[in-house]
Design a protein around this motif. Structure first.
Motif: not given
Length: 426
Positions: A216-220, A316-319, A343-346, A366-372
């Motif tokens: 998501v954040a390509k410069g972090v 963060v929940g998952a979808t 919040l939900f994320a893929p 645990s893969l949805a959380a890092p998107y957030v």
């Protein structure tokens, strides 16, 4: 009033820990957490006159997690114990002690002691073209995919700590932006395997945060703290308290932490709570640290678990992508529910690189959380003043997300949780 948690060691305090369904082969199963024999988290009463002074020597900022041996020896002498003080947690007036059960029983009668918890095992929760469905979905206000990921800000200048199985920092995905800070197995950096991700999970989490293709954040900037034991998914409660106590003292306001772990009981009717872990996270939150946690993968209610039940973490929940064509974001069948979910994320079938540089399809909250976590980095890049106080960051992020698209797995209206979906709005 004292909380006599010691006496529940052999009964309801037994918990298990949520885990991810591993990549591609989607291996299934759940690993129960175990009580660590002879290892305890002792929380002291700060209102007792002697207690604050016990922690003064350990309160200084440090480049490393943990304290000098002499300070820990003096602490043990003051408590008059034969056991060994492993770590001191000034931010929550607590201490990790290795001692036998009889000594723990005696220490519990000390008027300076508020509670004694058993240490226990934790395990992991289980604009470009062709970004994969998850990243593609994350930048839109609707479920329509356009095979493109759009962004204006990339999280440059912001930092995300990834507490996980380690990160392969040499992958080209990170472009030199990822470094290892700590390894619980080798705190003094004495071995060639220091910080190595040999379980394949932490690298995928970091990739979701800030990989150049699927992040998501390509410069972090990504800082890895390896908190699992060796090449396993197992970790200890005391390790995580050590990490958050250090963050509460050393991390600058606006630091983001991704924590993809979680407690899980044998069934959804048994709560799994650690007051010491929650207190450590609250202390970090009070010092300006933004903590993003995965909801859990057992379908239970977040209200019954640490730390998802507390307001000081962002849950963060998952979808899945099963109902995107119907204009809906379906909650993944394994994802927990509950009003504590922010919040939900893929989080199902999401493409991410593992530590071996191979692309896998991952499942898990645990893969949805890092998107957030990556999205927080972008938001903090755009609005740095908002990130000095986590609650302002929580509220600001949620105000920009997409409401009303998340449904139950079968497409019926979601109940018992906020129907709010991630959106890369910047």
């Amino acid at each position: 009033m004292k909380k006599y948690l010691y006496f529940c060691l052999l009964t309801v305090c037994q918990i298990a820990v949520a885990q991810d369904i591993p990549p591609v082969s989607e291996r299934a199963g759940k690993a129960r957490s175990e009580i660590i024999k002879g290892s305890y988290i002792v929380t002291m009463d700060p209102d007792e006159p002697e207690v604050p002074g016990l922690f003064i020597a350990a309160q200084k900022k440090s480049a490393h997690m943990g304290q000098p041996a002499k300070i820990k020896e003096d602490f043990a002498d003051n408590l008059n114990i034969d056991g060994t003080v492993e770590n001191i947690y000034p931010s929550i007036h607590a201490v990790h002690i290795k001692m036998n059960s009889f000594e723990a029983h005696l220490l519990n009668s000390d008027k300076r002691v508020l509670s004694i918890e058993p240490d226990m095992t934790l395990t992991i929760q289980g604009a470009q073209t062709n970004p994969g469905w998850a990243l593609d979905r994350s930048d839109g206000a609707t479920t329509v995919l356009d095979n493109t990921y759009h962004w204006n800000a990339n999280g440059a200048g912001r930092t995300v700590y990834v507490l996980d199985t380690g990160v392969n920092t040499s992958l080209s995905e990170f472009g030199g932006r990822a470094v290892t800070f700590w390894d619980v197995n080798d705190p003094n950096h004495t071995t060639p395997t220091w910080g190595q991700d040999c379980f394949n999970h932490g690298t995928a989490v970091a990739d979701a945060v800030g990989g150049k293709i699927f992040g998501v954040a390509k410069g972090v900037s990504i800082i890895s703290a390896k908190v699992t034991n060796g090449c396993t998914k197992q970790s200890y409660l005391s390790t995580h308290i050590t990490a958050f106590d250090w963050l509460a003292t050393n991390a600058p306001p606006g630091t983001i932490v991704n924590w993809s772990f979680g407690f899980e009981p044998g069934n959804c009717s048994v709560p799994a709570i650690s007051t010491a872990l929650e207190n450590a996270m609250r202390a970090a939150y009070a010092h300006g640290v933004i903590i993003v946690v995965s909801a859990g993968n057992d379908g239970c209610n977040t209200a019954n678990y640490s730390p998802t039940r507390i307001g000081e973490v962002f849950v963060v929940g998952a979808t899945s992508n099963a109902l995107l064509s119907s204009g809906k974001d379906a909650k993944a069948s394994f994802s927990r529910t509950g009003w504590q979910i922010d919040l939900f994320a893929p989080g199902q079938g999401v493409p991410l690189y593992g530590n071996d540089g191979i692309l896998y399809a991952w499942n898990g909250t645990s893969l949805a959380a890092p998107y957030v976590s990556g999205l927080f980095a972008i938001g903090c890049q755009r609005y740095p003043a908002e990130c000095a106080k986590p609650q302002a960051a929580f509220d600001g992020l949620k105000s920009a997300m997409t409401p009303g698209t998340v449904t139950n797995t079968n497409g019926t209206p979601l109940t018992g949780a906020t129907s709010l979906m991630i959106r890369q709005a910047w």
